[in-house]
Enzyme design. Structure first.
Site, mmCIF file in Angstrom:
data_model
loop_
_atom_site.group_PDB
_atom_site.id
_atom_site.type_symbol
_atom_site.label_atom_id
_atom_site.label_comp_id
_atom_site.label_asym_id
_atom_site.label_seq_id
_atom_site.Cartn_x
_atom_site.Cartn_y
_atom_site.Cartn_z
ATOM 1 N N TRP A 130 -9.454 8.123 86.403
ATOM 2 C CA TRP A 130 -8.869 8.766 87.573
ATOM 3 C C TRP A 130 -7.547 8.066 87.896
ATOM 4 O O TRP A 130 -7.499 6.834 87.975
ATOM 5 C CB TRP A 130 -9.852 8.632 88.735
ATOM 6 C CG TRP A 130 -9.432 9.258 90.015
ATOM 7 C CD1 TRP A 130 -8.877 10.486 90.171
ATOM 8 C CD2 TRP A 130 -9.546 8.696 91.320
ATOM 9 N NE1 TRP A 130 -8.651 10.736 91.505
ATOM 10 C CE2 TRP A 130 -9.052 9.644 92.228
ATOM 11 C CE3 TRP A 130 -10.028 7.480 91.805
ATOM 12 C CZ2 TRP A 130 -9.017 9.421 93.595
ATOM 13 C CZ3 TRP A 130 -10.003 7.257 93.166
ATOM 14 C CH2 TRP A 130 -9.493 8.220 94.048
ATOM 15 N N ASP A 211 -17.803 3.036 89.973
ATOM 16 C CA ASP A 211 -17.232 3.982 90.936
ATOM 17 C C ASP A 211 -18.164 5.201 90.964
ATOM 18 O O ASP A 211 -18.235 5.950 89.989
ATOM 19 C CB ASP A 211 -15.822 4.374 90.479
ATOM 20 C CG ASP A 211 -15.165 5.355 91.443
ATOM 21 O OD1 ASP A 211 -15.814 5.763 92.433
ATOM 22 O OD2 ASP A 211 -13.991 5.710 91.197
ATOM 23 N N LYS A 246 -17.511 13.928 98.504
ATOM 24 C CA LYS A 246 -17.909 15.137 97.790
ATOM 25 C C LYS A 246 -19.351 15.533 98.117
ATOM 26 O O LYS A 246 -19.626 16.683 98.431
ATOM 27 C CB LYS A 246 -17.773 14.951 96.261
ATOM 28 C CG LYS A 246 -16.482 14.291 95.816
ATOM 29 C CD LYS A 246 -15.274 15.168 96.015
ATOM 30 C CE LYS A 246 -13.989 14.393 96.165
ATOM 31 N NZ LYS A 246 -13.347 13.892 95.004
HETATM 32 C C1 LIG Z 1 -13.411 9.024 90.516
HETATM 33 C C2 LIG Z 1 -13.177 8.974 91.981
HETATM 34 N N1 LIG Z 1 -13.386 7.836 92.638
HETATM 35 C C3 LIG Z 1 -13.224 7.741 93.951
HETATM 36 C C4 LIG Z 1 -12.811 8.809 94.701
HETATM 37 C C5 LIG Z 1 -12.666 8.520 96.161
HETATM 38 O O1 LIG Z 1 -12.592 9.491 97.044
HETATM 39 P P1 LIG Z 1 -12.495 9.254 98.613
HETATM 40 O O2 LIG Z 1 -11.654 8.072 98.885
HETATM 41 O O3 LIG Z 1 -11.891 10.520 99.098
HETATM 42 O O4 LIG Z 1 -13.892 9.056 99.099
HETATM 43 C C6 LIG Z 1 -12.551 10.039 94.064
HETATM 44 C C7 LIG Z 1 -12.057 11.215 94.793
HETATM 45 O O5 LIG Z 1 -11.489 12.123 94.274
HETATM 46 C C8 LIG Z 1 -12.749 10.117 92.669
HETATM 47 O O6 LIG Z 1 -12.540 11.244 91.983
#
Ligand SMILES: Cc1ncc(COP(=O)(O)O)c(C=O)c1O
Length: 396
Positions: A130, A211, A246
Site C-alpha cells: 500500500w 497491518d 472498512k
Molecule cells: C493496507 C491498509 N492499511 C491501513 C489502512 C488504514 O486506513 P485508516 O487509517 O483509514 O483506518 C488502509 C486504508 O486504506 C489500508 O488499505
C-alpha cells in the site's frame, strides 16, 4: 516561509476521485479509491453502527478527554476480535492495545515506537505494498526494504522468492505483513504459507508488524486473522496496526488500534507507557467517537450479531462481484484468462493491463482506476459490468 513553497502534484488516488466526479459521462465507472460501495455507488453506514450511535448518544454524559489508551472495554473487545478470545498470549497477559486515529495512526505510532528503541531499523515491506506505508513508516525514521511478493505474470504470490529474501534479512529486522486482503494485489498468503513465514520469523529473529485493515472482508472474521494469531502463538513479540475504517464503515471517524504482544506482562506494560507518550507528542489522545461505537457494537450480543451479518454481506457481495467480472470477461470473449480475479481476496486486484491501457480506459470509456491497474472490485456492479468488460476487451 510560504513564499518559497511550491505546490505538490495532486495525490494520484484522490486526484482520480475528483476527475471521476467531474466527468459528465453517464456510463462512468469508479474503480479508484479504496472504499467499499454498494450497487448504487454509496458507501453505506452499517445499520448496527447507526444503532450503536443512537444508544451512545443517549448514554454519553461528557466530552472530556479520554485517557491515552482509549476506552478499556474497546481494548479488551478489539484484542479478542483480533486474536480470538482463547488465545494463549491473551491468557498469559502479554497483549496490550490502545485506540488510535485509524489504521494510519496505529501504523505511525507503531513506527515511532520501533524507531525509539531501534533507531533507523530496517522494515521489510511487500513489493508492491500500500503506497501510504512508505510515508507512514519512512517518515518515522525507519529504513524501508522490499521483499518480492506479487508475480504479475502468474497473478499470485511468488512465495519462494519472498522466503528467499526473508532468509537473508538480519536478526531484529521488522517484517510488515498484510493480515488479509492484500492492498493493492488481492493476493493473500494461505495457511501453509503463514505457517512458513512464522517459522522463518521465529528462526531468523524477525519482528512482525501486521497491518490488519480488512478483517472479515476476505474469508471471514476468524479466518482473516489466521496469520496474526499464528504469529502471536509462536513468537515472543508482535505488533499489529488495526483499522475499523472498512469493517465498521467508520472511515471518517478515524478509529483503529495499535496492539502489541510482548514477552512478559511487565514488558507489555512498559511498552504501553512509551506508546502513550509517543501518541501524546503527536495527537495527545485518540478521538473517542468511533471507539465508542465499535465497543458498543462488540460488547452487545445482539448488535454484534447484526454487525457480523453485515460484514458477511459485504464479503459475499465482493466475492459475487469478483465472479461476475471474471465470468463476464470470459463470456464476452476476452483474449486473456481473468479467472484469477475470483481467487483473490478483499476489495482489490491488479487487472494486469499497462499504464497506457489504463489511460485509454479513462479517456475513451470514463473508467477510472489507479495507473498500476489496481481496481476496487466494490466499484463493479451488475449494472456496469458489461460496459466495463467490453471496454477492457477493447483496450487489450
Ligand atoms: C493496507 C491498509 N492499511 C491501513 C489502512 C488504514 O486506513 P485508516 O487509517 O483509514 O483506518 C488502509 C486504508 O486504506 C489500508 O488499505
Amino acid at each position: 516561509m510560504f513564499e518559497a513553497i511550491q505546490k505538490l502534484p495532486p495525490d494520484p488516488i484522490l486526484g482520480l476521485t475528483s476527475a471521476y466526479e467531474s466527468d459528465p459521462n453517464p456510463d462512468k465507472v469508479d474503480l479508484g479509491a479504496g472504499v467499499y460501495k454498494d450497487d448504487t455507488g454509496v458507501t453505506p453506514i452499517f445499520a448496527s453502527v447507526k444503532e450503536a450511535e443512537r444508544r451512545w448518544e443517549q448514554q454519553e454524559k461528557t466530552k472530556v478527554y479520554i485517557s491515552p489508551p482509549g476506552f478499556a472495554d474497546f481494548n479488551t473487545a478489539i484484542q479478542k476480535l483480533i486474536l480470538g478470545a482463547d488465545h494463549p498470549a491473551l491468557a498469559a497477559g502479554r497483549v496490550r492495545s490502545v485506540m488510535a486515529p485509524g489504521g494510519c495512526g496505529a501504523l505511525r505510532v507503531g513506527a515511532e515506537l520501533i524507531n525509539r528503541f531501534k533507531p533507523g531499523a530496517t522494515i521489510w515491506v511487500s513489493k508492491p505494498t500500500w503506497a501510504n506505508h512508505v510515508p507512514l513508516l519512512g517518515s518515522a525514521g525507519l529504513k524501508i526494504a522490499e521483499y518480492p511478493y506479487y508475480d504479475g505474470a502468474a497473478h499470485g504470490v511468488d512465495f519462494a522468492a519472498m522466503c528467499r529474501t526473508l532468509e537473508g534479512a538480519a536478526k531484529g529486522d521488522l517484517l510488515l505483513l498484510h493480515g488479509c486482503c492484500h492492498n493493492p494485489t488481492g493476493a493473500d498468503l494461505n495457511r501453509k504459507q503463514w505457517d512458513a513465514v512464522t517459522e522463518i520469523a521465529a528462526r531468523r529473529g524477525l519482528l512482525p508488524f501486521v497491518d490488519l485493515a480488512y478483517q472479515g472482508l476476505g474469508d471471514g472474521l476468524d479466518e482473516d486473522a489466521y496469520g496474526p494469531r499464528t504469529l502471536a502463538r509462536a513468537l515472543p513479540e508482535l505488533m499489529l496496526a488495526y483499522s475499523c475504517s472498512k469493517n465498521f464503515g467508520l472511515y471518517r471517524d478515524r478509529i483503529g488500534a495499535l496492539l502489541t504482544v510482548s514477552p512478559t506482562p511487565e514488558q507489555a506494560d512498559a511498552g504501553i507507557t512509551h506508546i502513550n507518550s509517543i501518541a501524546r507528542g503527536i495527537y495527545s489522545m485518540p478521538p473517542a467517537h468511533g471507539g465508542a461505537l465499535v465497543k458498543t457494537v462488540l460488547n452487545d450480543p445482539e448488535l454484534r450479531a447484526r454487525w457480523q451479518g453485515e460484514v458477511d454481506g459485504m464479503r459475499n457481495r465482493i466475492h459475487t462481484l469478483r465472479a461476475l467480472l471474471a465470468d463476464t470477461l470470459k463470456k464476452l470473449g476476452a483474449p486473456r484468462d481473468f479467472a484469477f480475479i475470483k481467487r483473490e481476496y478483499g476489495m482489490f486486484s491488479f487487472l494486469g493491463v499497462s499504464k497506457e491501457q489504463v489511460q485509454r480506459l479513462r479517456t475513451e470509456f470514463s473508467i477510472y482506476m489507479v495507473d498500476s491497474s489496481r481496481i476496487n472490485v466494490a466499484g463493479v456492479s451488475p449494472g456496469n459490468v458489461e460496459y466495463l468488460a467490453k471496454a477492457i476487451i477493447a483496450v487489450l
